[in-house]
Design a protein around this motif. Structure first.
Motif, PDB file in Angstrom:
ATOM      1  N   VAL A  59       0.836  -1.205   0.000  1.00  0.00           N
ATOM      2  CA  VAL A  59       0.000   0.000   0.000  1.00  0.00           C
ATOM      3  C   VAL A  59       0.870   1.254   0.000  1.00  0.00           C
ATOM      4  O   VAL A  59       0.647   2.184  -0.780  1.00  0.00           O
ATOM      5  CB  VAL A  59      -0.945   0.006   1.222  1.00  0.00           C
ATOM      6  N   LEU A  60       1.884   1.265   0.858  1.00  0.00           N
ATOM      7  CA  LEU A  60       2.770   2.427   0.962  1.00  0.00           C
ATOM      8  C   LEU A  60       3.488   2.700  -0.351  1.00  0.00           C
ATOM      9  O   LEU A  60       3.494   3.839  -0.852  1.00  0.00           O
ATOM     10  CB  LEU A  60       3.787   2.198   2.087  1.00  0.00           C
ATOM     11  N   LEU A  61       4.112   1.668  -0.924  1.00  0.00           N
ATOM     12  CA  LEU A  61       4.859   1.851  -2.172  1.00  0.00           C
ATOM     13  C   LEU A  61       3.933   2.220  -3.331  1.00  0.00           C
ATOM     14  O   LEU A  61       4.322   2.988  -4.221  1.00  0.00           O
ATOM     15  CB  LEU A  61       5.641   0.577  -2.502  1.00  0.00           C
ATOM     16  N   SER A  62       2.723   1.689  -3.308  1.00  0.00           N
ATOM     17  CA  SER A  62       1.758   2.036  -4.366  1.00  0.00           C
ATOM     18  C   SER A  62       1.394   3.513  -4.315  1.00  0.00           C
ATOM     19  O   SER A  62       1.335   4.192  -5.348  1.00  0.00           O
ATOM     20  CB  SER A  62       0.489   1.187  -4.216  1.00  0.00           C
ATOM     21  N   LEU A  63       1.159   4.027  -3.100  1.00  0.00           N
ATOM     22  CA  LEU A  63       0.831   5.445  -2.946  1.00  0.00           C
ATOM     23  C   LEU A  63       2.008   6.338  -3.323  1.00  0.00           C
ATOM     24  O   LEU A  63       1.828   7.388  -3.962  1.00  0.00           O
ATOM     25  CB  LEU A  63       0.390   5.725  -1.512  1.00  0.00           C
ATOM     26  N   LEU A  64       3.221   5.923  -2.936  1.00  0.00           N
ATOM     27  CA  LEU A  64       4.409   6.724  -3.254  1.00  0.00           C
ATOM     28  C   LEU A  64       4.637   6.797  -4.754  1.00  0.00           C
ATOM     29  O   LEU A  64       4.848   7.879  -5.314  1.00  0.00           O
ATOM     30  CB  LEU A  64       5.636   6.142  -2.556  1.00  0.00           C
ATOM     31  N   ILE A 112     -13.530   5.258  -7.214  1.00  0.00           N
ATOM     32  CA  ILE A 112     -12.557   4.629  -6.324  1.00  0.00           C
ATOM     33  C   ILE A 112     -13.280   3.747  -5.313  1.00  0.00           C
ATOM     34  O   ILE A 112     -14.190   4.194  -4.638  1.00  0.00           O
ATOM     35  CB  ILE A 112     -11.736   5.689  -5.569  1.00  0.00           C
ATOM     36  N   GLY A 113     -12.868   2.523  -5.209  1.00  0.00           N
ATOM     37  CA  GLY A 113     -13.464   1.660  -4.190  1.00  0.00           C
ATOM     38  C   GLY A 113     -13.587   0.216  -4.627  1.00  0.00           C
ATOM     39  O   GLY A 113     -13.532  -0.113  -5.812  1.00  0.00           O
ATOM     40  N   ALA A 114     -13.755  -0.625  -3.642  1.00  0.00           N
ATOM     41  CA  ALA A 114     -13.811  -2.059  -3.888  1.00  0.00           C
ATOM     42  C   ALA A 114     -15.042  -2.445  -4.693  1.00  0.00           C
ATOM     43  O   ALA A 114     -14.985  -3.339  -5.544  1.00  0.00           O
ATOM     44  CB  ALA A 114     -13.792  -2.809  -2.567  1.00  0.00           C
ATOM     45  N   THR A 182      -5.883 -16.867  -7.267  1.00  0.00           N
ATOM     46  CA  THR A 182      -5.294 -16.533  -5.968  1.00  0.00           C
ATOM     47  C   THR A 182      -4.582 -15.184  -6.013  1.00  0.00           C
ATOM     48  O   THR A 182      -4.684 -14.386  -5.079  1.00  0.00           O
ATOM     49  CB  THR A 182      -4.302 -17.614  -5.521  1.00  0.00           C
ATOM     50  N   PHE A 183      -3.862 -14.938  -7.110  1.00  0.00           N
ATOM     51  CA  PHE A 183      -3.171 -13.648  -7.265  1.00  0.00           C
ATOM     52  C   PHE A 183      -4.183 -12.518  -7.374  1.00  0.00           C
ATOM     53  O   PHE A 183      -4.029 -11.464  -6.748  1.00  0.00           O
ATOM     54  CB  PHE A 183      -2.280 -13.674  -8.504  1.00  0.00           C
ATOM     55  N   LEU A 184      -5.236 -12.742  -8.151  1.00  0.00           N
ATOM     56  CA  LEU A 184      -6.259 -11.719  -8.354  1.00  0.00           C
ATOM     57  C   LEU A 184      -6.928 -11.351  -7.040  1.00  0.00           C
ATOM     58  O   LEU A 184      -7.125 -10.171  -6.736  1.00  0.00           O
ATOM     59  CB  LEU A 184      -7.296 -12.221  -9.359  1.00  0.00           C
ATOM     60  N   ASN A 185      -7.263 -12.361  -6.232  1.00  0.00           N
ATOM     61  CA  ASN A 185      -7.915 -12.101  -4.946  1.00  0.00           C
ATOM     62  C   ASN A 185      -7.023 -11.302  -4.009  1.00  0.00           C
ATOM     63  O   ASN A 185      -7.471 -10.377  -3.328  1.00  0.00           O
ATOM     64  CB  ASN A 185      -8.313 -13.427  -4.281  1.00  0.00           C
ATOM     65  N   GLY A 186      -5.720 -11.656  -3.955  1.00  0.00           N
ATOM     66  CA  GLY A 186      -4.779 -10.922  -3.105  1.00  0.00           C
ATOM     67  C   GLY A 186      -4.601  -9.490  -3.555  1.00  0.00           C
ATOM     68  O   GLY A 186      -4.531  -8.568  -2.731  1.00  0.00           O
ATOM     69  N   MET A 187      -4.530  -9.294  -4.864  1.00  0.00           N
ATOM     70  CA  MET A 187      -4.354  -7.939  -5.399  1.00  0.00           C
ATOM     71  C   MET A 187      -5.571  -7.071  -5.103  1.00  0.00           C
ATOM     72  O   MET A 187      -5.438  -5.880  -4.793  1.00  0.00           O
ATOM     73  CB  MET A 187      -4.104  -7.996  -6.909  1.00  0.00           C
ATOM     74  N   ILE A 188      -6.767  -7.663  -5.184  1.00  0.00           N
ATOM     75  CA  ILE A 188      -7.989  -6.898  -4.914  1.00  0.00           C
ATOM     76  C   ILE A 188      -8.005  -6.408  -3.468  1.00  0.00           C
ATOM     77  O   ILE A 188      -8.452  -5.296  -3.181  1.00  0.00           O
ATOM     78  CB  ILE A 188      -9.236  -7.756  -5.220  1.00  0.00           C
ATOM     79  N   VAL A 189      -7.487  -7.235  -2.537  1.00  0.00           N
ATOM     80  CA  VAL A 189      -7.426  -6.833  -1.129  1.00  0.00           C
ATOM     81  C   VAL A 189      -6.578  -5.574  -0.977  1.00  0.00           C
ATOM     82  O   VAL A 189      -6.972  -4.605  -0.311  1.00  0.00           O
ATOM     83  CB  VAL A 189      -6.855  -7.970  -0.249  1.00  0.00           C
ATOM     84  N   GLU A 190      -5.394  -5.565  -1.594  1.00  0.00           N
ATOM     85  CA  GLU A 190      -4.500  -4.406  -1.477  1.00  0.00           C
ATOM     86  C   GLU A 190      -5.029  -3.218  -2.268  1.00  0.00           C
ATOM     87  O   GLU A 190      -4.879  -2.066  -1.853  1.00  0.00           O
ATOM     88  CB  GLU A 190      -3.083  -4.776  -1.949  1.00  0.00           C
ATOM     89  N   LEU A 218      -4.233   9.134  -7.915  1.00  0.00           N
ATOM     90  CA  LEU A 218      -4.978   8.108  -8.627  1.00  0.00           C
ATOM     91  C   LEU A 218      -4.117   7.041  -9.304  1.00  0.00           C
ATOM     92  O   LEU A 218      -4.527   5.880  -9.369  1.00  0.00           O
ATOM     93  CB  LEU A 218      -5.896   8.757  -9.673  1.00  0.00           C
ATOM     94  N   PRO A 219      -2.935   7.380  -9.829  1.00  0.00           N
ATOM     95  CA  PRO A 219      -2.116   6.325 -10.461  1.00  0.00           C
ATOM     96  C   PRO A 219      -1.779   5.171  -9.529  1.00  0.00           C
ATOM     97  O   PRO A 219      -1.444   4.075  -9.994  1.00  0.00           O
ATOM     98  CB  PRO A 219      -0.844   7.074 -10.886  1.00  0.00           C
ATOM     99  N   SER A 220      -1.895   5.383  -8.218  1.00  0.00           N
ATOM    100  CA  SER A 220      -1.612   4.294  -7.275  1.00  0.00           C
ATOM    101  C   SER A 220      -2.595   3.143  -7.444  1.00  0.00           C
ATOM    102  O   SER A 220      -2.295   2.002  -7.079  1.00  0.00           O
ATOM    103  CB  SER A 220      -1.654   4.805  -5.833  1.00  0.00           C
ATOM    104  N   ILE A 221      -3.778   3.413  -8.011  1.00  0.00           N
ATOM    105  CA  ILE A 221      -4.745   2.362  -8.289  1.00  0.00           C
ATOM    106  C   ILE A 221      -4.177   1.388  -9.325  1.00  0.00           C
ATOM    107  O   ILE A 221      -4.500   0.195  -9.333  1.00  0.00           O
ATOM    108  CB  ILE A 221      -6.072   2.974  -8.812  1.00  0.00           C
ATOM    109  N   VAL A 222      -3.327   1.905 -10.204  1.00  0.00           N
ATOM    110  CA  VAL A 222      -2.683   1.067 -11.224  1.00  0.00           C
ATOM    111  C   VAL A 222      -1.384   0.469 -10.704  1.00  0.00           C
ATOM    112  O   VAL A 222      -1.124  -0.724 -10.874  1.00  0.00           O
ATOM    113  CB  VAL A 222      -2.411   1.887 -12.509  1.00  0.00           C
ATOM    114  N   THR A 223      -0.572   1.293 -10.041  1.00  0.00           N
ATOM    115  CA  THR A 223       0.741   0.820  -9.593  1.00  0.00           C
ATOM    116  C   THR A 223       0.638  -0.275  -8.537  1.00  0.00           C
ATOM    117  O   THR A 223       1.557  -1.084  -8.400  1.00  0.00           O
ATOM    118  CB  THR A 223       1.591   1.982  -9.030  1.00  0.00           C
ATOM    119  N   VAL A 224      -0.475  -0.341  -7.808  1.00  0.00           N
ATOM    120  CA  VAL A 224      -0.619  -1.372  -6.786  1.00  0.00           C
ATOM    121  C   VAL A 224      -0.527  -2.773  -7.398  1.00  0.00           C
ATOM    122  O   VAL A 224       0.009  -3.699  -6.783  1.00  0.00           O
ATOM    123  CB  VAL A 224      -1.954  -1.208  -6.004  1.00  0.00           C
ATOM    124  N   GLY A 225      -1.005  -2.935  -8.621  1.00  0.00           N
ATOM    125  CA  GLY A 225      -0.916  -4.233  -9.282  1.00  0.00           C
ATOM    126  C   GLY A 225       0.520  -4.638  -9.543  1.00  0.00           C
ATOM    127  O   GLY A 225       0.924  -5.785  -9.297  1.00  0.00           O
TER     128      GLY A 225
END
Length: 234
Positions: A59-64, A112-114, A182-190, A218-225
């Motif tokens: 989460v931190l690195l995605s926001l940065l 923005i949101g789950a 499994t990867f998709l589910n974990g990524m959705i959590v973050e 907003l780009p953190s929504i993409v970088t988190v993946g």
């Protein structure tokens, strides 16, 4: 129909916004208190989502990384210019800022949101539109209240909502071929946690506690993946 849930969501936003236009003449003190109520509710939603994280470093690195990209390309300025340009086509010059503010604020809250992501994935993968329809009902009520304070710009948020959720739903019809479940589910959590923090920032802006350039995050929504993928490699 893959896009059924997305279209219903968009229609409910339009209906809520149109109803809200009838209440724009209420006294300012009512609008101010209503906005405070919305801000507090948005804070709660953001906190609930943010606490879902299981890997805080992702989460931190995605926001940065998202912040660096957003500031570099001046994303929020671009969103404001887009809102102002749309406003210039349908309102007087003095109302452009209000239209832009309503457009950007509502778009960020609705996109923005789950629920946006999970609902669109359900529509595409399983043909289940229940989540997006439920989200549409919530968005409709929020749009109604937002329109009473932010004006006509709120209704314009239906465009990015339909494009964003529609694109995810269409992509989801093929996503299982590319990404393990499994990867998709974990990524959705973050992704949910990152989105929660952005929603939290929107709430703080609505309460005027601080002015955070949420658009540039907003780009953190993409970088988190990408960050989550790298994390899983190690």
């Amino acid at each position: 129909m893959v896009l059924y849930g997305t279209l219903v969501n968009g229609a409910l936003i339009v209906v809520g916004s149109l109803l809200g236009l009838f209440f724009t003449k209420i006294p300012e003190r009512y609008k101010e208190t209503i906005m405070h109520g919305i801000g507090l509710s948005v804070l709660l939603i953001g906190l609930q989502m943010a606490f879902s994280t299981e890997i805080i470093i992702v989460v931190l690195l995605s926001l940065l990384t998202g912040a660096i990209i957003g500031e570099f390309i001046h994303l929020e300025e671009g969103l404001n210019r887009l809102g102002a340009w749309i406003g210039s086509k349908i309102t007087t010059k003095n109302e452009n800022f209000s239209v832009a503010q309503g457009f950007v604020t509502a778009s960020l809250i609705f996109v923005i949101g789950a629920l946006s992501i999970i609902g669109a994935l359900d529509s595409g993968i399983r043909g289940d539109h229940e989540i997006l329809i439920t989200k549409g009902v919530i968005d409709g009520f929020v749009a109604l209240v937002l329109t009473t304070t932010l004006g006509f710009g709120v209704i314009l948020s239906v465009v990015p909502v339909v494009l964003y959720q529609g694109a995810i739903a269409l992509l989801a019809t093929q996503i299982e071929k590319w990404i393990p479940e499994t990867f998709l589910n974990g990524m959705i959590v973050e992704l949910t946690a990152v989105g929660g923090l952005l929603i939290l920032a929107i709430g703080l802006n609505l309460l005027k506690v601080v002015q955070i350039r949420v658009g540039n995050l907003l780009p953190s929504i993409v970088t988190v993946g990408f960050i989550y993928y790298i994390y899983q490699l190690f």
